[in-house]
Design a protein around this motif. Structure first.
Motif, PDB file in Angstrom:
ATOM      1  N   UNK A 119     -13.177  87.830  39.386  1.00 11.83           N
ATOM      2  CA  UNK A 119     -11.832  87.265  39.225  1.00 11.83           C
ATOM      3  C   UNK A 119     -11.619  86.658  37.837  1.00 11.83           C
ATOM      4  N   UNK A 120     -12.515  85.772  37.405  1.00 12.34           N
ATOM      5  CA  UNK A 120     -12.314  85.103  36.116  1.00 12.34           C
ATOM      6  C   UNK A 120     -12.407  86.083  34.953  1.00 12.34           C
ATOM      7  N   UNK A 121     -13.314  87.027  35.044  1.00 10.49           N
ATOM      8  CA  UNK A 121     -13.411  88.049  34.002  1.00 10.49           C
ATOM      9  C   UNK A 121     -12.105  88.842  33.929  1.00 10.49           C
ATOM     10  N   UNK A 122     -11.575  89.229  35.074  1.00  8.07           N
ATOM     11  CA  UNK A 122     -10.334  89.986  35.107  1.00  8.07           C
ATOM     12  C   UNK A 122      -9.189  89.196  34.481  1.00  8.07           C
ATOM     13  N   UNK A 123      -9.087  87.906  34.796  1.00  8.05           N
ATOM     14  CA  UNK A 123      -7.992  87.112  34.241  1.00  8.05           C
ATOM     15  C   UNK A 123      -8.100  87.028  32.719  1.00  8.05           C
ATOM     16  N   UNK A 124      -9.318  86.903  32.209  1.00  6.01           N
ATOM     17  CA  UNK A 124      -9.494  86.903  30.760  1.00  6.01           C
ATOM     18  C   UNK A 124      -9.092  88.245  30.154  1.00  6.01           C
ATOM     19  N   UNK A 125      -9.470  89.313  30.800  1.00  6.40           N
ATOM     20  CA  UNK A 125      -9.127  90.644  30.300  1.00  6.40           C
ATOM     21  C   UNK A 125      -7.613  90.847  30.312  1.00  6.40           C
ATOM     22  N   UNK A 126      -6.940  90.452  31.403  1.00  9.05           N
ATOM     23  CA  UNK A 126      -5.490  90.611  31.479  1.00  9.05           C
ATOM     24  C   UNK A 126      -4.809  89.892  30.315  1.00  9.05           C
ATOM     25  N   UNK A 127      -5.249  88.670  30.038  1.00  2.86           N
ATOM     26  CA  UNK A 127      -4.640  87.902  28.947  1.00  2.86           C
ATOM     27  C   UNK A 127      -4.891  88.572  27.605  1.00  2.86           C
ATOM     28  N   UNK A 128      -6.132  89.008  27.386  1.00  2.00           N
ATOM     29  CA  UNK A 128      -6.486  89.611  26.100  1.00  2.00           C
ATOM     30  C   UNK A 128      -5.754  90.928  25.866  1.00  2.00           C
ATOM     31  N   UNK A 129      -5.459  91.639  26.926  1.00  2.00           N
ATOM     32  CA  UNK A 129      -4.814  92.952  26.785  1.00  2.00           C
ATOM     33  C   UNK A 129      -3.301  92.877  26.930  1.00  2.00           C
ATOM     34  N   UNK A 130      -2.774  91.676  26.987  1.00  2.00           N
ATOM     35  CA  UNK A 130      -1.327  91.495  26.934  1.00  2.00           C
ATOM     36  C   UNK A 130      -0.590  91.691  28.247  1.00  2.00           C
ATOM     37  N   UNK A 131      -1.311  91.688  29.361  1.00  2.00           N
ATOM     38  CA  UNK A 131      -0.620  91.770  30.655  1.00  2.00           C
ATOM     39  C   UNK A 131       0.005  90.414  30.962  1.00  2.00           C
ATOM     40  N   UNK A 132       1.303  90.433  31.212  1.00  2.00           N
ATOM     41  CA  UNK A 132       2.016  89.193  31.490  1.00  2.00           C
ATOM     42  C   UNK A 132       1.863  88.796  32.956  1.00  2.00           C
ATOM     43  N   UNK A 133       1.907  87.497  33.210  1.00  2.00           N
ATOM     44  CA  UNK A 133       1.960  87.051  34.593  1.00  2.00           C
ATOM     45  C   UNK A 133       3.270  87.531  35.213  1.00  2.00           C
ATOM     46  N   UNK A 134       3.218  87.830  36.487  1.00  2.00           N
ATOM     47  CA  UNK A 134       4.324  88.462  37.188  1.00  2.00           C
ATOM     48  C   UNK A 134       5.540  87.545  37.235  1.00  2.00           C
ATOM     49  N   UNK A 135       6.624  88.011  36.646  1.00  2.00           N
ATOM     50  CA  UNK A 135       7.869  87.234  36.649  1.00  2.00           C
ATOM     51  C   UNK A 135       8.406  87.056  38.063  1.00  2.00           C
ATOM     52  N   UNK A 136       8.109  88.014  38.910  1.00  2.00           N
ATOM     53  CA  UNK A 136       8.577  87.965  40.299  1.00  2.00           C
ATOM     54  C   UNK A 136       7.383  87.821  41.239  1.00  2.00           C
ATOM     55  N   UNK A 178      -1.805  82.805  41.027  1.00  2.00           N
ATOM     56  CA  UNK A 178      -2.305  83.084  39.677  1.00  2.00           C
ATOM     57  C   UNK A 178      -1.374  83.962  38.868  1.00  2.00           C
ATOM     58  N   UNK A 179      -0.505  84.745  39.509  1.00  2.00           N
ATOM     59  CA  UNK A 179       0.433  85.580  38.772  1.00  2.00           C
ATOM     60  C   UNK A 179      -0.081  86.974  38.468  1.00  2.00           C
ATOM     61  N   UNK A 180      -1.323  87.261  38.832  1.00  2.00           N
ATOM     62  CA  UNK A 180      -1.905  88.573  38.536  1.00  2.00           C
ATOM     63  C   UNK A 180      -2.201  89.383  39.799  1.00  2.00           C
ATOM     64  N   UNK A 181      -1.708  88.945  40.942  1.00  2.00           N
ATOM     65  CA  UNK A 181      -1.967  89.688  42.165  1.00  2.00           C
ATOM     66  C   UNK A 181      -1.444  91.121  42.047  1.00  2.00           C
ATOM     67  N   UNK A 182      -0.358  91.322  41.330  1.00  2.00           N
ATOM     68  CA  UNK A 182       0.222  92.657  41.189  1.00  2.00           C
ATOM     69  C   UNK A 182      -0.719  93.610  40.468  1.00  2.00           C
ATOM     70  N   UNK A 183      -1.732  93.070  39.772  1.00  2.00           N
ATOM     71  CA  UNK A 183      -2.709  93.894  39.077  1.00  2.00           C
ATOM     72  C   UNK A 183      -4.004  94.045  39.865  1.00  2.00           C
ATOM     73  N   UNK A 184      -4.498  92.971  40.471  1.00  2.00           N
ATOM     74  CA  UNK A 184      -5.852  93.021  41.038  1.00  2.00           C
ATOM     75  C   UNK A 184      -5.890  93.290  42.527  1.00  2.00           C
TER      76      UNK A 184
END
Length: 581
Positions: free
Chosen positions: A350-367, A325-331
């Motif tokens: 999980x789904x709520x968190x992914x929506x929040x990450x997108x809305x708050x401008x957290x980018x998916x992990x480049x690495x 998903x690209x957000x493991x570095x956050x959750x």
């Protein structure tokens, strides 16, 4: 910071509570415990003992039970002590990058009126709780004799209006609350307009229903997202915009406790009797019990905390969706307590968190591949073969190619020559830089530890085997900086050699293998092991070790890829008592 460790400490000065909320995580435990320990004495003792071990709470919050059930004197003395603690340690805490706040309490607000003088005197910040919509409050948040509580709580909130202290409330949302979205919205507006509460500073929590006796039910992930989006639809661009885009859903952002590889390294809950648990979720649960401050050393408590969180994360297999998903570095896959409660292997929001990450401008992990591999290496026991980051083909030969082209090197990396035995369980050892997964063992003073080495290894690539030796290196998990390179790596504790003439005289119960008992050798260094990270023990022969460094000197490609100790190893945690099963 001179090896100080900073933690978040919740303190429970009493288990007593004046309410009987229908979804209380403590269930029947909300009664005053019969103990000889006094609330202030336990906190003082714990802070002193932690401090001597260089463990510093950067935050101390009072929790319960219900802290306002304390007598006026006990409450005042606790708050005064916490206030003086912050004053004494202000520089130490701020130099470490933490903000020093004021004394803080978590409360149901029902009896807060009797402690207003202390709250004013020490500028105590308050985090209270309500049910939204307010029409359901008296259905689920009642006194122990089943009396309604909302009117008195709102009256107590009114008493806070002339106090400049920070004050906020939170609400837990179950499916039963979710059915009244319009009322929740109107009640938020009402509280913001008609009380002293700034509803920009407010928290939603998503309830989990394991202890509500079937009265309440958790929201599905789709319902959580719908709830989140409805709040934004209603409040974006209003005078509550800062709240809905900030504190309201902060618990699901990366700022909270779940954004830790291992929350057992930072968060602790202490009860008046000295018992220490993970947090309010794990309170009174043996799987999240870390020890007792009166009975156990700080090192034992810290080690147990880290191990138990590691174990609890691994009760459920790693979810493949989390690798992609690209957000493991956050959750970090969410709270282990909730995952095991629901028998799921990812965050229940999980789904709520992914929506929040997108809305708050957290980018998916480049690495992402590297982050996934690093997380799994530290926190998971499953094979890592499928998670090794894929890199473009290099211009120089791989380590495996170099080894295959050098007959002498193969013995350094041979995974059949060393076997570690712990209390009769055998672990074939591999090179730490070639193995596909990390493996940990737990050692205690009662562990019997032996190393078996294949006898022919002393003959290999050695002109004079009688001069050769079993070569053992012991490293602490603590990091230090060595040499002109200023390279930071594990602290070297000990090098030990056992020569062929000695090994030949030692009994072995395994054919074609020497056997050397490590039990007493490992005990000698028990006071020097890291307590919150894995320690390391390596095995090779003195001849093979010399050849490794000769190869590094002569082959730059080998040096680049085998700069760290390449020898067969095992990582271990050493604790002075067995983990509670």
């Amino acid at each position: 910071m001179n090896n100080y460790r900073f933690i978040h400490l919740l303190y429970v000065p009493t288990m007593a509570c004046n309410m009987a909320c229908k979804y209380c995580y403590l269930e029947d435990n909300t009664k005053d415990e019969k103990t000889s320990y006094k609330a202030l004495d336990t906190l003082k003792y714990a802070i002193d003992k932690l401090g001597k071990a260089k463990v510093i709470p950067f935050n101390i919050s009072l929790h319960g039970g219900e802290v306002t059930t304390l007598s006026k004197k006990d409450f005042h003395d606790l708050i005064a002590y916490i206030s003086s603690y912050y004053e004494r340690n202000k520089k130490l805490i701020t130099d470490a990058g933490f903000k020093v706040g004021m004394p803080h309490i978590k409360t149901n607000l029902y009896n807060i009126d009797k402690h207003l003088d202390t709250i004013k005197e020490f500028n105590v910040s308050i985090s209270g709780s309500l049910d939204l919509p307010l029409s359901l409050h008296d259905e689920y948040r009642v006194t122990k004799d089943n009396r309604q509580t909302l009117d008195k709580i709102l009256q107590n909130v009114e008493l806070l209006k002339d106090i400049p202290n920070k004050k906020k409330v939170s609400a837990t949302i179950f499916k039963e609350h979710y059915q009244y979205l319009d009322q929740i919205i109107e009640d938020i507006k009402f509280l913001h307009k008609n009380t002293c509460l700034d509803m920009n500073d407010f928290n939603f929590m998503i309830g989990f229903d394991y202890n509500s006796n079937g009265l309440l039910h958790h929201l599905s992930e789709a319902e959580q997202v719908k709830f989140y989006k409805r709040m934004h639809q209603e409040f974006d661009g209003t005078d509550l915009d800062a709240g809905v885009n900030g504190p309201w859903f902060d618990e699901f952002g990366p700022e909270y406790c779940t954004n830790c590889d291992n929350c057992g390294e930072k968060f602790f809950l202490l009860e008046k009797n000295g018992d220490i648990y993970s947090c309010v979720r794990g309170q009174k649960n043996k799987d999240y019990y870390y020890g007792n401050i009166y009975q156990d050393s700080v090192q034992e408590i810290l080690a147990t905390a880290s191990k138990k969180i590691f174990i609890n994360h691994n009760r459920q297999p790693f979810n493949q969706e989390c690798a992609k998903c690209g957000y493991l570095y956050l959750c970090k896959t969410g709270c282990p307590f909730v995952k095991n409660t629901y028998q799921t292997n990812k965050s229940y929001t999980c789904q709520l968190q992914q929506n929040l990450y997108k809305d708050r401008g957290y980018q998916k992990d480049e690495y992402n591949d590297e982050s996934v591999y690093a997380y799994l290496s530290k926190m998971r026991i499953e094979p890592l073969d499928n998670y090794i980051p894929k890199h473009p083909t290099s211009e120089y030969p791989s380590l495996e190619e170099i080894i295959s082209a050098d007959a002498k090197l193969k013995y350094i990396y041979d995974d059949s020559v060393f076997i570690l035995s712990v209390d009769g369980t055998e672990y074939p050892l591999s090179s730490q830089i070639l193995k596909k997964q990390r493996e940990f063992i737990y050692l205690t003073p009662h562990s019997v530890v032996k190393i078996y080495m294949r006898k022919d290894l002393l003959q290999q690539e050695c002109d004079f085997p009688i001069n050769n030796s079993l070569y053992i290196m012991l490293l602490s998990g603590d990091m230090v900086t060595y040499g002109d390179e200023n390279r930071t790596k594990q602290q070297h504790l000990m090098t030990h050699q056992v020569y062929m003439g000695v090994l030949d005289k030692m009994a072995s119960d395994k054919k074609d293998y020497y056997c050397y008992d490590l039990t007493n050798l490992l005990k000698e260094y028990k006071d020097y092991y890291a307590v919150n990270t894995a320690n390391n023990i390596f095995f090779t022969t003195s001849a093979l070790r010399d050849y490794h460094y000769t190869k590094q000197k002569n082959n730059a490609y080998y040096h680049l890829q085998a700069i760290n100790l390449p020898f067969q190893n095992m990582e271990f945690y050493y604790i002075n008592k067995e983990l509670i099963k």
